[in-house]
Design an enzyme around this catalytic site. Structure first.
Site, mmCIF file in Angstrom:
data_model
loop_
_atom_site.group_PDB
_atom_site.id
_atom_site.type_symbol
_atom_site.label_atom_id
_atom_site.label_comp_id
_atom_site.label_asym_id
_atom_site.label_seq_id
_atom_site.Cartn_x
_atom_site.Cartn_y
_atom_site.Cartn_z
ATOM 1 C CG ASP A 74 56.595 -15.802 38.570
ATOM 2 O OD1 ASP A 74 56.093 -17.044 37.696
ATOM 3 O OD2 ASP A 74 57.072 -16.171 39.751
ATOM 4 C CG ASP A 225 56.366 -21.687 35.095
ATOM 5 O OD1 ASP A 225 55.943 -20.433 35.457
ATOM 6 O OD2 ASP A 225 57.178 -22.268 35.729
#
Ligand SMILES: *[C@@H]1O[C@H](CO)[C@@H](O)[C@H](O)[C@H]1NC(C)=O
Ligand SMILES: *[C@@H]1O[C@H](CO)[C@@H](O)[C@H](O)[C@H]1NC(C)=O
Length: 353
Positions: A74, A225
């Site tokens: 992440d 992202d």
């Protein structure tokens, strides 16, 4: 130990048939705003868990002897934490600090106890802090690799290939460098944007154009992202895209859909950042058809991976280049030089979807 070469790690990509609720992206923006204003993140936002179509993991060892955990990669967060699915195993290298940790991601949260421990990535060991309490002020595992002189530059290179099956091993993460076998041409860099709240993440300035003349977004700030599945565009830009393509909202999947004929006429989207333009082909704009039924869609339909951000442009956070973008372009997250890089790959123009 000194090992001044990039470390490569293969990533497992699992495509789970659920889509992210729109509210997650809005929460992301709100969290960035709160952070920029120095507010407590937890106090401001509370929101449900997001479901991801695509998640990907890296196998990382912790402790000595090491227990292996599947860590979700992440890039949005600086925390490393374990304990879901597999309990943290303390060994002689585990040192408990006096800190309790609690982080609310907006789309989920965790809390626990902070330890420093040895982390094993490929054949390299380093001491890292697990579950740092404060975002961005505690060195990440990558920072520690860098300051421990195990890698030469504080950057991560990420390679994904388009996902067409429910589970596949098709990603690669490079700590401390890039893997030139995973991209074609050169890497174009763009500085992290100064615009808030996008600058709280890997944010950049970018414009988006459909075909030759249709502006979707004039140059504006947004983020890259790896945990967002789709490409999200501020509502006014999204509406321009809908008008240009003729797409309609599909109630079953929540995605835009096109007729066969509209798909045959679908033009490329062009993402321009720092003077460099990246072409997202028509095929790259559609959901992999082999996974249509996995998201409640019709096997023969054509669904789009461009989705509505849910708020208007001009608010400092107008797009998210999610996984659907990163599957088509190699990406580099360079902490030292505060910049993001992209390069084309063998999959940029592939018609896998
Ligand atoms: C990734 O890790 C999560 C959490 O440990 C796990 O549920 C999932 O099955 C893993 N996926 C793959 C592809 O290994
Ligand atoms: C990004 O856009 C903003 C707003 O137009 C501008 O002030 C800034 O200089 C641009 N570039 C960077 C790297 O932030």
């Amino acid at each position: 130990m000194s090992l001044l070469t990039p470390l490569l790690l293969a990533l497992a990509v699992a495509a789970n048939p659920v889509l992210i609720p729109k509210s997650s992206a809005k929460a992301l923006k709100a969290r960035g705003l709160a952070k920029a204003n120095g507010l407590s993140i937890d106090a401001v936002i509370n929101e449900q868990i997001d479901n991801q179509v695509v998640s990907y993991n890296a196998s990382v060892g912790v402790g000595s002897p090491a227990t292996t955990y599947d860590l979700i990669i992440d890039i949005r967060s600086s925390n490393t934490w374990v304990g879901v699915g597999k309990l943290y195993v303390r060994t002689s290298t585990s040192v408990q600090t006096s800190n309790r940790v609690s982080v609310n991601y907006g789309d989920g949260s965790f809390s626990g106890t902070e330890f420093t421990d040895q982390v094993t990535i490929a054949p390299v060991h380093l001491k890292g802090t697990l579950s740092p309490a404060i975002l961005s002020t505690v060195p990440t595992v990558t920072d520690n690799l860098f300051s421990g002189e195990l890698i030469t530059s504080n950057e991560i290179g990420i390679s994904f290939e388009p996902t067409t099956t429910a589970e596949s091993l098709n990603g690669e993460l490079t700590w401390g460098g890039t893997d030139s076998s995973k991209f074609t041409g050169s890497i174009g860099f763009t500085p992290i944007t100064g615009t808030s709240p996008a600058n709280q993440y890997w944010g950049i300035n970018q414009s988006i154009r459909y075909s030759t003349f249709t502006s979707i977004l004039a140059t504006t700030a947004g983020i890259i992202d790896s945990r967002t599945t789709l490409i999200l565009i501020a509502t006014d830009g999204f509406n321009s895209y809908v008008r240009a393509t003729g797409a309609v909202n599909d109630p079953f999947t929540g995605l835009l859909s096109l007729t066969r004929f509209q798909f045959e006429n679908l033009q490329s989207l062009f993402f321009t950042t720092n003077g460099i333009t990246y072409e997202l082909t028509a095929n790259a704009q559609i959901w992999p058809r082999s996974l249509n039924t996995a998201i409640g869609g019709n096997a023969d339909s054509v669904y789009l991976i461009i989705a509505d951000f849910g708020s208007p442009s001009g608010e400092g956070f107008d797009f998210v280049n999610g996984f659907a973008f990163l599957e088509r372009f190699y990406s580099v997250f360079d902490t030292t030089n505060k910049r993001v890089g992209f390069a084309t790959t063998l999959f940029t123009h592939a018609t896998t979807n």
